[in-house]
Design a protein around this motif. Structure first.
Motif, PDB file in Angstrom:
ATOM      1  N   THR A   1      -8.909 -21.274 -45.969  1.00  0.00           N
ATOM      2  CA  THR A   1      -8.412 -21.258 -47.342  1.00  0.00           C
ATOM      3  C   THR A   1      -9.418 -20.581 -48.258  1.00  0.00           C
ATOM      4  O   THR A   1     -10.552 -20.297 -47.872  1.00  0.00           O
ATOM      5  N   LEU A   2      -8.989 -20.342 -49.478  1.00  0.00           N
ATOM      6  CA  LEU A   2      -9.933 -19.986 -50.523  1.00  0.00           C
ATOM      7  C   LEU A   2     -10.580 -21.274 -51.032  1.00  0.00           C
ATOM      8  O   LEU A   2     -10.043 -22.366 -50.859  1.00  0.00           O
ATOM      9  N   VAL A   3     -11.750 -21.141 -51.649  1.00  0.00           N
ATOM     10  CA  VAL A   3     -12.407 -22.321 -52.206  1.00  0.00           C
ATOM     11  C   VAL A   3     -11.633 -22.817 -53.418  1.00  0.00           C
ATOM     12  O   VAL A   3     -10.620 -22.257 -53.803  1.00  0.00           O
ATOM     13  N   ASP A   4     -12.146 -23.876 -54.042  1.00  0.00           N
ATOM     14  CA  ASP A   4     -11.454 -24.485 -55.174  1.00  0.00           C
ATOM     15  C   ASP A   4     -11.044 -23.437 -56.197  1.00  0.00           C
ATOM     16  O   ASP A   4     -11.843 -22.573 -56.566  1.00  0.00           O
ATOM     17  N   PRO A   5      -9.795 -23.471 -56.672  1.00  0.00           N
ATOM     18  CA  PRO A   5      -9.339 -22.493 -57.658  1.00  0.00           C
ATOM     19  C   PRO A   5     -10.077 -22.645 -58.976  1.00  0.00           C
ATOM     20  O   PRO A   5     -10.661 -23.682 -59.269  1.00  0.00           O
ATOM     21  N   GLY A   6     -10.033 -21.601 -59.772  1.00  0.00           N
ATOM     22  CA  GLY A   6     -10.721 -21.628 -61.060  1.00  0.00           C
ATOM     23  C   GLY A   6     -12.103 -20.996 -60.957  1.00  0.00           C
ATOM     24  O   GLY A   6     -12.554 -20.593 -59.888  1.00  0.00           O
TER      25      GLY A   6
END
Length: 288
Positions: A81-86
């Motif tokens: 996955t991508l890391v935490d959004p934002g």
């Protein structure tokens, strides 16, 4: 070539590639021994992509787990996955330590570093514990903490699988120490999880202040208290933060970097950034 580099306060072992070999050629046994000693390894110069991260992690992992909040990269690699959004600052936390489903390993791979900021931060929970006052150590030895969370259907189906049912939820959650849950009328699941803030490390059986207390304390969506429901005083949080701020390790990302983190020992977070091109991949797994 392998070398040890001091990263701010904490020591991170850097495994650096000078021969442009594939990371998959590294000896698994030697790598695992280094990991057991340091708890965090940074692999640099191997030009790792998200597929190679998964292949490399497979050598050390019995199974992978999917984080409910992170976007999946592609259907063929659903656990990456991508890391935490934002782009905000992320407070110190151990992954999924607010639940009984804490993975053993956290993997990060850098595709595009931010032009400024966005460094991943880390804290050795053993060092944090040793630097807390005796009063705080006695407090957290004697009192557990409680996390309250609510999971909509989409969240628990992402974790258990799209075909999962309420019966699967019950089978998964029944008879877990420290856990109480409620199935709501909309099939969301409310969870109350009580655990110690002090964790025994996977290797060495050391006390580590490796938890999600600080992150959840600042999270407006989450609720963290002592086990009896009484609030954790702000002065306690401030004293923990004072120690954490003195023990911050920094990973200044380069393209192709891979980081392997012992989630029983280390907390991690990140600095804020403004570069929308930043792209860091994440993977969670359990050790073999």
């Amino acid at each position: 070539m392998m070398r040890t580099e001091l990263a701010v306060i904490s020591t991170a072992n850097i495994i650096e590639n000078e021969n442009y070999q594939s990371i998959l050629q590294l000896p698994v046994k030697n790598t695992l021994e280094l990991f057991q000693s340091f708890g965090i390894l940074l692999f640099r110069g191997f030009k790792v992509n998200h597929t190679e991260m998964k292949d490399f992690a497979q050598q050390f992992s019995s199974r992978f787990v999917l984080d409910k909040d992170r976007p999946i990269i592609d259907s063929s690699n659903k656990f990456v996955t991508l890391v935490d959004p934002g782009m905000h600052y992320v407070s110190p936390h151990s992954e999924n330590a607010n639940s009984p489903f804490r993975p053993d390993l956290v993997w990060f791979c850098c595709a595009v570093p931010a032009s400024q900021g966005g460094e991943t931060l880390f804290w050795d929970g053993v060092q944090v514990w040793q630097n807390l006052s005796e009063e705080l150590r006695q407090l957290f030895i004697s009192r557990k903490i409680r996390f309250l969370q609510k999971f909509p259907v989409t969240d628990w189906k992402r974790f258990l699988g799209t075909g999962a049912t309420i019966a699967d939820v019950k089978r998964t959650l029944n008879n877990i120490e420290g856990l109480n849950y409620q199935i709501n009328s909309d099939q969301s699941v409310s969870i109350e999880y009580c655990c110690s803030a002090v964790v025994k490390t996977k290797y060495g059986n050391h006390n580590a202040f490796a938890n999600s207390l600080i992150a959840e304390y600042k999270n407006p969506r989450g609720t963290v208290t002592f086990e009896d429901g009484s609030p954790i005083p702000v002065i306690v949080i401030n004293q923990i933060n004072e120690v954490i701020n003195r023990l911050t390790g920094v990973i200044p990302w380069q393209t192709g970097d891979l980081v392997m983190i012992d989630n029983s020992r280390f907390l991690h977070g990140r600095r804020s950034f403004a570069d929308t091109r930043r792209r860091i991949f994440a993977l969670l797994s359990y050790l073999k």
